[in-house]
Scaffold this active site. Structure first.
Site, PDB file in Angstrom:
ATOM      1  N   HIS A  27      -5.442  -1.204  -9.498  1.00  0.00           N
ATOM      2  CA  HIS A  27      -4.787  -0.186  -8.673  1.00  0.00           C
ATOM      3  C   HIS A  27      -3.276  -0.323  -8.930  1.00  0.00           C
ATOM      4  CE1 HIS A  27      -3.310   1.620  -4.899  1.00  0.00           C
ATOM      5  NE2 HIS A  27      -4.511   2.129  -4.720  1.00  0.00           N
ATOM      6  N   ASP A  46      -7.188  -9.140  -5.600  1.00  0.00           N
ATOM      7  CA  ASP A  46      -7.003  -7.942  -4.778  1.00  0.00           C
ATOM      8  C   ASP A  46      -8.366  -7.600  -4.169  1.00  0.00           C
ATOM      9  OD1 ASP A  46      -6.859  -5.409  -3.761  1.00  0.00           O
ATOM     10  OD2 ASP A  46      -5.801  -4.528  -5.468  1.00  0.00           O
ATOM     11  N   GLN A  75     -11.024  -3.667  -1.991  1.00  0.00           N
ATOM     12  CA  GLN A  75     -12.318  -2.971  -2.052  1.00  0.00           C
ATOM     13  C   GLN A  75     -13.509  -3.931  -1.981  1.00  0.00           C
ATOM     14  OE1 GLN A  75     -12.681   0.241  -1.817  1.00  0.00           O
ATOM     15  NE2 GLN A  75     -10.575   0.892  -2.161  1.00  0.00           N
ATOM     16  N   LYS A 117      -9.370  -0.235   5.496  1.00  0.00           N
ATOM     17  CA  LYS A 117     -10.560   0.026   4.678  1.00  0.00           C
ATOM     18  C   LYS A 117     -11.770  -0.744   5.237  1.00  0.00           C
ATOM     19  CE  LYS A 117      -7.712   0.503   0.511  1.00  0.00           C
ATOM     20  NZ  LYS A 117      -7.713   1.946   0.233  1.00  0.00           N
ATOM     21  N   CYS A 167      -5.002   6.222  -8.015  1.00  0.00           N
ATOM     22  CA  CYS A 167      -3.973   5.186  -8.218  1.00  0.00           C
ATOM     23  C   CYS A 167      -4.384   4.195  -9.309  1.00  0.00           C
ATOM     24  CB  CYS A 167      -3.637   4.449  -6.918  1.00  0.00           C
ATOM     25  SG  CYS A 167      -2.858   5.480  -5.700  1.00  0.00           S
TER      26      CYS A 167
HETATM   27  C1  LIG Z   1      -8.123  -2.005  -5.191  1.00  0.00           C
HETATM   28  C2  LIG Z   1      -7.008  -1.553  -4.312  1.00  0.00           C
HETATM   29  N1  LIG Z   1      -5.874  -2.251  -4.295  1.00  0.00           N
HETATM   30  C3  LIG Z   1      -4.842  -1.914  -3.508  1.00  0.00           C
HETATM   31  C4  LIG Z   1      -4.904  -0.812  -2.693  1.00  0.00           C
HETATM   32  C5  LIG Z   1      -3.747  -0.474  -1.813  1.00  0.00           C
HETATM   33  O1  LIG Z   1      -4.120  -0.651  -0.478  1.00  0.00           O
HETATM   34  P1  LIG Z   1      -3.151  -0.213   0.710  1.00  0.00           P
HETATM   35  O2  LIG Z   1      -2.804   1.217   0.461  1.00  0.00           O
HETATM   36  O3  LIG Z   1      -3.966  -0.409   1.942  1.00  0.00           O
HETATM   37  O4  LIG Z   1      -1.960  -1.109   0.654  1.00  0.00           O
HETATM   38  C6  LIG Z   1      -6.052  -0.028  -2.694  1.00  0.00           C
HETATM   39  C7  LIG Z   1      -6.137   1.204  -1.880  1.00  0.00           C
HETATM   40  O5  LIG Z   1      -6.848   2.138  -2.179  1.00  0.00           O
HETATM   41  C8  LIG Z   1      -7.133  -0.424  -3.508  1.00  0.00           C
HETATM   42  O6  LIG Z   1      -8.276   0.297  -3.531  1.00  0.00           O
END
Ligand SMILES: Cc1ncc(COP(=O)(O)O)c(C=O)c1O
Length: 405
Positions: A122, A199, A202, A225, A363
């Protein structure tokens, strides 16, 4: 699942019509809906306990402090972390990764160092490292994908050099739902003494996470999430990094003593939590964890797995559908396109039938380049989704395909 109706009743937002149709919410990868227990925990806090925390002697302040610190304990228990000070409340995954990147930049990363990422990442797990690399002559090295869109683990050793200082990798691809084999990553990283950031944005919503077993250096996720509120997330630090990570955000609450000449910082989580934190968010996060545990994280995984298998099978029967990263080893996400159609058109028409999906690059533009597409349509599930909703989605998808052709 037997208890499905009881679960759905806890999510008032699901009980509404969109464009005259029952809402089918398949955009859980972006954010999940919130159960009443989470909504009420926040309103309860503001009705009965609102006060600033940590520095007050009066009763309300002590009550609010207790609720906030109890939330940390709830998270520690959920993620199986013995020392709750290793869990830092942040604004979310993005904030957590930025804190690690800026902290490591201060006293760990050197000019010319290298960081390994995967093609799945992401943007939130690319940009903070890229910013550091651009300013410091650093380099990002990227683990490629195999033809089936899984990670090419065999390619990792060749990416490692004496300058490799970190592997920052997603646990579950937000676009494809494919699950990273962290054991393989760990074996390679530990052999070369390289810390790992996972990370978990998900993974934490969809599966049991045991941070003692996982045994990585940094783990990050977002409450919103995971059935919790927006604006709050988690940064887990291993014992080593709890002591050694530099703080990038100084401020009130992070200190032991301050003079104009020098500041002595607090120990533990407080060192990383400047200013007035998101108190109600932390309380809502804990309520969301309680909700997840009331269902069971393995039950959540199994249910969503069943939905993915069911949906993938039905979607595969539609000749115009292209599924990306098709696999059984997935967490709650399916990305697809309709041949020769723009994903936005598909998403917009599905919305006309009350079906909420996400369209675009999610993203993950580098992954889109790798898949050779501009974007995809993504459906992503949560515990309240049902096979009946998938049947509705399939029926409407077929209609949408007809409309577009
Ligand atoms: C794999 C992953 N990393 C990071 C993020 C960023 O998360 P946040 O917008 O809650 O900071 C997301 C959000 O969709 C994500 O799916």
């Amino acid at each position: 699942m037997k208890e499905q109706n009881k679960i759905r009743e806890q999510f008032p937002i699901l009980n509404q019509k969109i464009n005259g149709y029952n809402l089918v919410y398949f955009d859980n990868g972006a954010t999940s809906q919130k159960p009443l227990s989470v909504i009420e925990s926040i309103s309860d806090y503001y009705k009965n306990s609102n006060s600033n925390i940590h520095r007050g002697v009066h009763t309300l302040s002590r009550k609010a402090t207790e609720l906030f610190e109890q939330a940390r304990k709830t998270l520690a228990q959920h993620f199986n972390v013995n020392n709750d000070q290793q869990l830092i409340f942040t604004a979310g995954t993005t904030d957590s990764i930025n804190m690690v990147a800026q902290g490591l930049a201060k006293n760990y990363l050197q000019t010319g160092d290298e960081i390994i990422l995967s093609t799945y990442e992401h943007h939130s797990n690319i940009l903070p490292w890229q910013l550091w690399a651009e300013a410091n002559g650093g380099k990002l090295k990227v683990i490629p994908l195999l033809e089936d869109q899984t990670i090419d683990y065999a390619a990792i050793p060749a990416l490692i050099s004496a300058k490799t200082k970190l592997i920052a990798i997603t646990h579950v691809s937000n676009t494809l739902g494919l699950i990273t084999d962290l054991e393989k990553i760990k074996t390679i990283a530990q052999k070369n003494n390289i810390p790992i950031l996972v990370d978990g944005a998900q993974s934490a919503p969809h599966m049991p996470i045991d941070l003692q077993k996982l045994n990585v250096d940094f783990f990050v996720c977002s409450a919103h999430k995971m059935y919790g509120p927006t604006g709050i997330g988690l940064l887990y630090l291993s014992e080593k990094w709890l002591k050694e990570l530099s703080t990038s955000k100084p401020g009130g609450g992070t200190i032991k003593t301050v003079t104009f000449e020098k500041t002595e910082y607090a120990e533990g989580a407080l060192r990383f939590e400047p200013g007035t934190p998101n108190i109600s968010g932390a309380i809502g996060f804990a309520a969301a964890i309680d909700f997840m545990n009331s269902v069971g994280t393995q039950t959540i995984f199994d249910h969503e797995h069943e939905l993915v298998q069911y949906a993938q099978k039905k979607m595969s029967e539609i000749p115009e559908v292209i599924i990306y990263g098709k696999s059984d080893h997935k967490a709650g996400v399916i990305s697809f396109n309709i041949k020769e159609q723009h994903p936005f058109d598909v998403g917009t028409l599905l919305d006309k039938y009350g079906i909420a999906v996400r369209t675009g690059h999610h993203c993950t533009q580098p992954l889109m380049h790798c898949l050779n597409v501009q974007g995809t349509v993504r459906i992503s599930f949560a515990i309240y989704n049902t096979k009946e909703e998938i049947d509705i989605f399939i029926e409407k998808l077929v209609k949408v395909i007809k409309m577009l052709n």
